[in-house]
Design an enzyme around this catalytic site. Structure first.
Site, short mmCIF file in Angstrom:
data_model
loop_
_atom_site.label_atom_id
_atom_site.label_comp_id
_atom_site.label_asym_id
_atom_site.label_seq_id
_atom_site.Cartn_x
_atom_site.Cartn_y
_atom_site.Cartn_z
CG HIS A 50 13.89 68.43 52.89
ND1 HIS A 50 14.33 67.55 53.85
CD2 HIS A 50 13.68 69.60 53.53
CE1 HIS A 50 14.40 68.17 55.02
NE2 HIS A 50 14.01 69.42 54.85
N GLY A 97 10.34 57.27 61.10
CA GLY A 97 11.62 57.09 60.41
C GLY A 97 12.38 58.37 60.20
CB THR A 98 12.42 61.69 60.79
OG1 THR A 98 13.31 62.80 60.62
CG2 THR A 98 11.41 62.01 61.87
CB SER A 99 17.63 61.42 62.90
OG SER A 99 17.78 62.36 61.83
C1 BV8 Z 1 18.00 76.18 56.08
C2 BV8 Z 1 17.85 67.10 50.58
C3 BV8 Z 1 18.64 78.40 56.13
C4 BV8 Z 1 19.13 66.75 50.02
C5 BV8 Z 1 18.18 67.57 52.90
C6 BV8 Z 1 22.48 73.91 63.53
C7 BV8 Z 1 21.30 73.75 64.24
C8 BV8 Z 1 20.07 73.75 63.59
C9 BV8 Z 1 20.00 73.90 62.21
C10 BV8 Z 1 21.17 74.05 61.51
C11 BV8 Z 1 22.40 74.06 62.15
N1 BV8 Z 1 23.36 74.21 61.20
C12 BV8 Z 1 22.76 74.30 59.98
C13 BV8 Z 1 21.44 74.22 60.17
C14 BV8 Z 1 20.42 74.29 59.16
C15 BV8 Z 1 20.31 72.95 58.43
C16 BV8 Z 1 20.18 71.80 59.40
O1 BV8 Z 1 19.12 71.57 59.95
N2 BV8 Z 1 21.29 71.06 59.57
C17 BV8 Z 1 21.26 69.94 60.49
C18 BV8 Z 1 21.93 68.74 59.83
C19 BV8 Z 1 21.97 70.36 61.77
N3 BV8 Z 1 19.10 73.06 57.66
C20 BV8 Z 1 19.16 73.60 56.44
O2 BV8 Z 1 20.19 73.93 55.87
C21 BV8 Z 1 17.82 73.81 55.78
N4 BV8 Z 1 17.78 75.15 55.27
O3 BV8 Z 1 18.10 76.10 57.26
O4 BV8 Z 1 18.13 77.33 55.37
C22 BV8 Z 1 17.98 79.58 55.64
C23 BV8 Z 1 17.10 80.25 56.49
C24 BV8 Z 1 16.54 81.40 56.05
C25 BV8 Z 1 16.83 81.87 54.75
C26 BV8 Z 1 17.68 81.15 53.89
C27 BV8 Z 1 18.24 79.98 54.33
C28 BV8 Z 1 17.64 72.85 54.61
C29 BV8 Z 1 17.54 71.44 55.15
C30 BV8 Z 1 17.25 70.48 54.01
C31 BV8 Z 1 18.54 69.84 53.60
N5 BV8 Z 1 18.24 68.83 52.61
N6 BV8 Z 1 17.92 66.69 51.96
C32 BV8 Z 1 19.15 65.31 49.67
O5 BV8 Z 1 18.31 64.51 50.13
O6 BV8 Z 1 20.05 64.99 48.91
S1 BV8 Z 1 18.37 67.00 54.46
C33 BV8 Z 1 18.25 65.32 54.61
O7 BV8 Z 1 17.98 65.10 56.02
C34 BV8 Z 1 17.09 64.62 53.91
O8 BV8 Z 1 16.15 65.49 53.32
C35 BV8 Z 1 16.39 63.90 55.03
O9 BV8 Z 1 15.07 63.69 54.78
C36 BV8 Z 1 16.61 64.88 56.12
C37 BV8 Z 1 16.30 64.39 57.49
O10 BV8 Z 1 16.94 63.15 57.68
P1 BV8 Z 1 15.97 61.93 58.08
O11 BV8 Z 1 14.91 61.83 57.05
O12 BV8 Z 1 15.57 62.07 59.48
O13 BV8 Z 1 16.93 60.70 57.85
P2 BV8 Z 1 18.04 60.15 58.89
O14 BV8 Z 1 18.91 59.21 58.13
O15 BV8 Z 1 18.64 61.31 59.63
O16 BV8 Z 1 17.19 59.32 59.96
C38 BV8 Z 1 16.52 58.13 59.55
C39 BV8 Z 1 15.78 57.62 60.77
O17 BV8 Z 1 15.05 56.45 60.40
C40 BV8 Z 1 16.70 57.21 61.91
O18 BV8 Z 1 16.19 57.75 63.12
C41 BV8 Z 1 16.61 55.66 61.91
O19 BV8 Z 1 16.69 55.16 63.25
C42 BV8 Z 1 15.24 55.44 61.38
N7 BV8 Z 1 15.01 54.18 60.68
C43 BV8 Z 1 15.89 53.49 59.89
N8 BV8 Z 1 15.25 52.41 59.38
C44 BV8 Z 1 13.97 52.45 59.82
C45 BV8 Z 1 13.81 53.57 60.65
N9 BV8 Z 1 12.64 53.87 61.26
C46 BV8 Z 1 11.60 53.04 61.02
N10 BV8 Z 1 11.67 51.94 60.23
C47 BV8 Z 1 12.83 51.62 59.62
N11 BV8 Z 1 12.88 50.52 58.84
#
Ligand code: BV8
Ligand code: ZN
Length: 246
Positions: free
Chosen positions: A118, A185-187
């Site tokens: 990303h 550490g990813t959802s």
């Molecule tokens: C694309 C950069 C299309 C920005 C980010 C419906 C279904 C499927 C997909 C989609 C949908 N609707 C839309 C989509 C596509 C979309 C998507 O997946 N949406 C999701 C939300 C449903 N994806 C996109 O748009 C991607 N592009 O699809 O393009 C396309 C295709 C063809 C041609 C042209 C275009 C782009 C996705 C990238 C978006 N950018 N970030 C920024 O950071 O400002 S996403 C953002 O989420 C971050 O990058 C982050 O890394 C990423 C994933 O989140 P996590 O890292 O998992 O973080 P989260 O908070 O969710 O979880 C943390 C975890 O850690 C938890 O589980 C917690 O329990 C745990 N934790 C906490 N503390 C600890 C721990 N674990 C261990 N130790 C600890 N101490």
């Protein structure tokens, strides 16, 4: 925490290890995660900030947000999870990090082979001519402009944008031949990054999840450890080092 002997042996005899990480690996460095009770997306809508149209509509607001996050990141240090992942390189010939994070902490911890799916908050480029600006850019409320007059944006993959092809295909290649695939550490809800977890399963990797909570990936993990990555990874590394030294 009890680590089953067969899991220790599997890791100790691995030829190739991939660490797939998300925001949770940086949580103990003080960098807020995105989802869950204290996730930043609760207060902000990703659609309003992490997407190109939002940037065109209100570039100052988006820059303000990324600058704020960059300050937090610059005051943060890699934590024990990042450092343990980096130390695995001393004991195994082939260790790769595939990260969704943009915070550069794996690099600062000394990891060498990193695939940033990303992007990286330390890099920026002109939306007009593509020139990169990777030094600190002055931002007194005015979005930095390129020599050509174009707006400069963070080199971060926003929602609706393609992931960097080379990073993604290199990550797929590393995953296609790894014995051990850590998910830390990813959802596992953001695609196409999360699809790599299923690719690892397809390729018969032994999947080890480390997370404080149950996630989408838990059901396909061969072994799940519930707890903080900064506590669990050093423990796993120490017991594997003992096994290797036998
Ligand atoms: C694309 C950069 C299309 C920005 C980010 C419906 C279904 C499927 C997909 C989609 C949908 N609707 C839309 C989509 C596509 C979309 C998507 O997946 N949406 C999701 C939300 C449903 N994806 C996109 O748009 C991607 N592009 O699809 O393009 C396309 C295709 C063809 C041609 C042209 C275009 C782009 C996705 C990238 C978006 N950018 N970030 C920024 O950071 O400002 S996403 C953002 O989420 C971050 O990058 C982050 O890394 C990423 C994933 O989140 P996590 O890292 O998992 O973080 P989260 O908070 O969710 O979880 C943390 C975890 O850690 C938890 O589980 C917690 O329990 C745990 N934790 C906490 N503390 C600890 C721990 N674990 C261990 N130790 C600890 N101490
Ligand atoms: Zn330009």
């Amino acid at each position: 925490m009890k680590i089953p002997d067969d899991v220790v042996k599997k890791i100790a005899t691995a030829k190739s290890i991939v660490f797939f990480t998300g925001a949770g690996v940086s949580a103990e460095s003080g960098i807020p995660i995105f989802r869950g009770k204290d996730g930043i997306w609760n207060k902000l809508k990703p659609e309003e900030l992490a997407n190109f149209n939002a940037f065109l509509r209100n570039p100052e607001m988006v820059w303000e947000w990324y600058n704020h996050r960059k300050q937090i990141i610059h005051q943060s240090m890699p934590n024990q999870a990042h450092l343990s992942i980096s130390e695995f390189q001393k004991y195994f010939p082939d260790v790769s990090v595939v990260t969704q994070n943009i915070d550069n902490l794996h690099r600062r911890a000394g990891s060498k082979t990193i695939y940033e799916l990303h992007g990286n908050i330390e890099r920026n480029y002109c939306i007009n001519c593509g020139t990169f600006y990777n030094e600190e850019l002055p931002f007194e409320g005015r979005v930095p402009k390129c020599k050509c007059g174009g707006l400069i944006r963070p080199d971060i993959v926003w929602f609706g944008e393609m992931l960097p092809e080379k990073e993604f295909s290199s990550a797929e290649k590393a995953i296609s031949c790894c014995d051990i695939f850590f998910i830390i550490g990813t959802s596992a809800v953001v695609y196409p990054a999360a699809s790599l977890i299923y690719a690892a399963k397809e390729n018969d990797a032994f999947i080890i999840e480390i997370n404080t909570e149950e996630t989408e990936a838990s059901k396909i993990a061969n072994q799940s450890f519930r707890g903080k990555a900064g506590d669990i990874l050093p423990e796993i590394l120490n017991i594997v080092k003992e096994e290797i030294s036998k």
